[in-house]
Design a protein around this motif. Sequence first.
Motif: not given
Length: 114
Positions: A1-24
């Motif tokens: 839930m905290f490292i997938t862009s689509e899910l992270v955008q869903a719960f605060p209802h706001a755009p998000a982009t993530l590179e879910a890797d160390k250093g991302g």
Amino acid sequence: MFITSELVQAFPHAPATLEADKGGTLRMVDGNVTGEFTDLVPKKHIAMKRQFKPWLEGHFATITLTFVGKNGETELCMKGQSIPAPEEERTWRGWQRYYFEGIKQTFGCGTHLF
């Protein structure tokens, strides 16, 4: 839930982009939160340095999320370090509102905050 862009955008209802890797990198809540993942073990541990837009330029807090399985449920332990003292209460309220309550409303996951 905290490292997938689509899910992270869903719960605060706001755009998000993530590179879910160390250093991302991460950019959330319409760019109001930026930072990077400093350690990442999916389903176990996430550490990130994050900056909230109103904070002084270049000031990052360290947020650590640890997930522990207990009796068929998952306990989330959150630790925040280097949050500017005048922003501690606002930061906690933001996590409650945009993360924990947002997750509960969006995905139906129950929460007990203590």
